[in-house]
Each structure stands twice: as structure tokens, then as C-alpha cells.
Design a protein around this motif. Structure first.
Motif: not given
Lengths: 233, 244
Positions: A113-119, A49-54
């Protein structure tokens, strides 16, 4: 020998797949696996979540080199199978001196991987906020950071609740992949218990536990979507 | 003329191949009420959106309160320019009170307490003291636009820009917004108003600016513009909007 062969048909489907005694015996093992699974899942969801937002903010607003790095990251980590990434992190990185625990490796792979999708989800959410909101925030003189934190993100986050919940369910399910790096998660413990008890009941129990944990979340997505559709009108 | 607070010199703005402003010159004096009229697509909105840099002009100079803005400059002078939008653009996730208090807190550094006190006062002034705890979606269009005006006022700006503030309103709500604007005009704040409300222009404006095809075609006191228009384009425009 003969008695054994004759005994087999007698074992009913309940004795095989839903054996109460085996269930009770192996339940503590499964529950310890569940704890690991939940810890891993929640860690990956939060970091993703955090990585995706960034990443989404970099992709939308950073200047050229950083933005391109974010785009490349998102594309690569959405294309790579998590299992492959997990194996690479756990088995290949030690060759370059980076040795992660099974939990560390699994949490990294899932979060990356989740960061990429969340982004991509966040990007869509931010882009769905009407242009007038950005303009009003700017006309008021808010700094770029304040425009985001006070005006755009609160609205974008509301928009992305359903897809982010969906993504979180996927992450939770993908934690099962961690069993390949000897991580004692729910699935690993179930297969272990199955071997010990010489009976597949623990596997069925694990399946039921997964469903019990995830089904409320799946329902929740439906509720969110319905509520959003009503408000959107 | 009074000290100019806005000076536009030969301002050009293009959107791709479309030229929205063909070298516009405009001076607005401190405390002056300038109303900009003209057919749609004439560049009126682009003109005022360039003043507060929601659109960045491609050429020419825009000076606000003595400081040049735009073309890459980072300027704090734009916090002295408030804007009221056609579609209100209130923040839907905040209460009315918070909408108005946000700017003073984040930009002027007021405490929430002080900012909300100011917001309360301004909302009372626009007749919305009973609605401060509501969300924008619970208000009528006219009420929302009055919140929009209070939000802009809360920054205590030197210039207020109005971009067709009544165009998105149902006819019965136009009056309440124009009333608030008319009261405002008496307080000495500088206003640049893009509008189709000719009655308002006639009554409130110190000067009316007529635009067509991205140029200022004619400008002058309302009497002159409405009673003895010189340019044929202005004449046919007035005929079209006043004939019914």
C-alpha cells in the motif's frame, strides 16, 4: 462482595489509567512491542519507497502494457483498506499455498500500500521538476537513465521530502493493524499487558510511546515545508 | 560552400493543428555562424530545437554531420550538438564546476578529475574562475548564461545552438554574454543563433536567416539583409526592431 463494590469508587483515575506500578511491570513487554513496531514500520517504509519509485517511473516512462499495469496497481492499492489486505494476505493466501509469518504478512500489506501512495508522491515530484531541466539533460546527451539519476531525481526527491515523511508517519501508525494477525507489535503487547494486569495503563503507555515516536516526525514535516517555501520564492 | 554540417530538407513540424514549420530548407556549413531572426512565433526556436531533436519533426529530413536524425532514429551524433537555452537551465543542485563537468564524464567517459580540469579551463575562459564552487542560484543571470555556454562547450561539440540566449537577461548583462559568444565565433565552431540582438547579427553572422510564419523568407550576408532587404515582411520587421 460488599467490600469490593465499596472499594471501586476509591480507585482514582490515576490508579486506573496511570498506574505507576503496572507501568513499570509492563514496560519491558511494551518495549519489545516497540522494537517490533519499529522494525515493521522501517521495513515497510523502505520497501514502499523503493517500490513507489519504480512504480512512478513505470507510470511515467514505460511503454503501454507496463504503464497500464503500474496505473492499475496504484489505483487498486490506494483503494483497498490495509486491514482488508492484511487479512487477505494472512488468512486467504495460505489456501493457495502461500503462508507468510505475521511479520511477513504485515510487512507485505504495508509495503504494497505504501508503494502505491509513494508512487503518486514521486510522480508529482518528478512532474514538478521544470521541463528545461529535462531538456538541458537531453541536449547534453545524457542517457535516459542518467537524466533521471543525475538531474531529475535529485531535484524531485528534494520536492517530495515533506509528503514522503507524511506518508512514512502513516505507515508507522498503520503498523498497529498488524496486531490482528497476532503480530507482537506495540499495540498487541499493550492489549496483552492490559489483560494480564487487569488494568488499562499499558494502553495509555502505548499511546504515549506512539506520540513520542511520531511527534518529532510530524514536527519535521512542518520544518521541511517551511524551508521549502522559503527556497521556492 | 564549406562541407555542410547541418542540412534541413523540407522540414515540417506541427503542434496539433498549429504548423510551426512549413517545409524549411537550411544548410549550415562547417564553421559558419548563422543568425536566425524573425518575429516571435515565426518558428525560429522550433527550427533549432528540431536540429537537436528537442522537438521531433513530422516530415522532411535533418542531417547532422552526415547522419540523419529524428523520426525514431537513435543517433549518437546529437552529442556533437550543444545547446544554450534562453532560461539557462543550469542544474540547480550542482555546483557550477559540476554543471560543466557532468556531460564530459557521463557522455564522453572522462574521469571527474579530467572533466573538472576542462571545466575549470572553460569557466576561466568565460570569466567565471572565481565562481566555480558556487551554486547557480548564487550567480547573476549573465553569469548563469556564461556557465550555460561553458557547459555546452565542455562537450566539445561541432555545432552550438543558441536559443535566444540573452532574452531572459537584464539589459546590463546582455553585453557580457554577447562578448563571450563573439569570442567563440572566432574559434571556428559552427554556431546557429536565434536572437533579437540585431547588433550581434550584423557584427558576427556570416549569414542571417529571416523567418516568418514558419518559413525562411529571406537569407543572406548581414550586409544584404540589413542594408537592402528585399521581402516586405523583412523590411517591416527591421523597421519595427531598429526604429527605436
Amino acid at each position: 462482595m460488599v467490600t469490593n463494590v465499596e472499594a471501586l469508587p476509591v480507585m482514582s483515575i490515576f490508579d486506573t489509567f496511570l498506574n505507576w506500578k503496572v507501568f513499570v511491570q509492563t514496560l519491558p513487554l511494551l518495549l519489545s512491542g516497540l522494537t517490533t513496531t519499529l522494525t515493521l514500520g522501517v521495513t515497510a517504509i523502505v520497501l514502499g519507497f523503493i517500490g513507489g519509485l519504480i512504480l512512478a517511473l513505470l507510470r511515467l516512462y514505460a511503454s503501454s502494457p507496463l504503464r497500464q499495469i503500474a496505473v492499475a496497481y496504484i489505483d487498486i492499492f490506494r483503494s483497498i483498506p490495509i486491514l482488508v489486505l492484511l487479512v487477505v494476505i494472512y488468512y486467504a493466501l495460505p489456501f493457495v499455498g502461500l503462508r507468510l509469518s505475521p511479520f511477513g504478512a504485515a510487512a507485505s500489506a504495508l509495503s504494497l500500500v505504501s508503494a502505491a501512495y509513494s508512487a503518486e508522491i514521486f510522480r508529482a515530484g518528478i512532474e514538478a521538476v521544470p521541463r528545461g531541466q529535462f531538456e538541458a539533460a537531453r541536449a547534453l546527451g545524457l542517457s535516459p537513465w542518467r537524466r533521471m539519476s543525475d538531474v531529475v531525481l535529485p531535484q524531485a526527491l528534494r520536492i517530495v521530502i515533506p509528503p514522503i515523511t507524511s506518508n512514512s508517519i502513516n505507515v508507522m501508525k498503520d503498523t498497529a493493524l498488524a496486531s490482528v494477525v497476532a503480530m507482537p507489535d506495540l499495540l498487541k503487547q499493550a492489549t496483552q499487558a492490559q489483560a494480564l494486569a487487569a488494568n488499562p495503563t499499558p494502553l495509555i503507555s502505548a499511546a504515549i510511546i506512539y506520540i513520542l515516536i511520531l511527534m518529532p516526525l510530524v514536527r519535521l514535516v512542518g520544518v521541511f515545508e517551511k524551508r521549502l517555501a522559503v527556497r521556492g520564492r | 560552400m564549406m562541407r555542410p554540417i547541418i542540412e534541413m530538407k523540407n522540414v515540417v513540424k506541427s503542434f496539433g493543428v498549429f504548423k510551426a514549420l512549413h517545409g524549411v530548407d537550411l544548410r549550415v556549413g562547417e564553421g559558419e555562424i548563422v543568425v536566425v531572426i524573425g518575429p516571435s512565433g515565426s518558428g525560429k526556436s522550433t527550427l533549432i530545437r528540431c536540429i537537436n531533436q528537442l522537438e521531433e519533426h513530422n516530415d522532411g529530413e535533418i542531417i547532422v554531420d552526415g547522419a540523419e536524425v529524428g523520426r525514431g532514429r537513435k543517433s549518437t551524433v546529437l552529442t556533437e550538438v550543444g545547446m544554450v537555452f534562453q532560461s539557462f537551465n543550469l542544474f540547480p543542485h550542482m555546483t557550477v564546476l559540476r554543471n560543466v563537468a557532468l556531460g564530459p564524464v557521463r557522455v564522453r567517459g572522462l574521469s571527474w578529475g579530467a572533466a573538472e580540469e576542462r571545466a575549470q579551463r572553460l569557466l576561466t575562459r568565460v570569466g567565471l574562475e572565481d565562481h566555480v564552487e558556487k551554486y547557480p542560484a548564487q550567480l547573476s543571470g549573465g553569469q548563469q548564461q556564461r556557465v550555460g555556454i561553458a557547459r555546452a562547450l565542455a562537450m566539445e561539440p561541432k555545432v552550438l545552438l543558441f536559443d535566444e540566449p540573452t532574452s531572459a537577461l537584464d539589459p546590463e548583462m546582455v553585453g557580457e554574454v554577447l562578448d563571450v559568444m563573439q569570442q567563440l565565433a572566432k574559434t571556428g565552431v559552427t554556431m546557429v543563433v536565434v536572437t533579437h540582438e540585431m547588433g550581434f547579427a550584423r557584427k558576427v553572422a556570416d549569414r542571417v536567416v529571416f523567418m516568418d510564419g514558419g518559413r525562411i523568407v529571406e537569407e543572406g550576408p548581414p550586409d544584404e539583409i540589413f542594408n537592402s532587404p528585399r521581402d516586405p515582411r523583412l523590411r517591416s520587421f527591421l523597421q519595427a526592431v531598429l526604429s527605436h
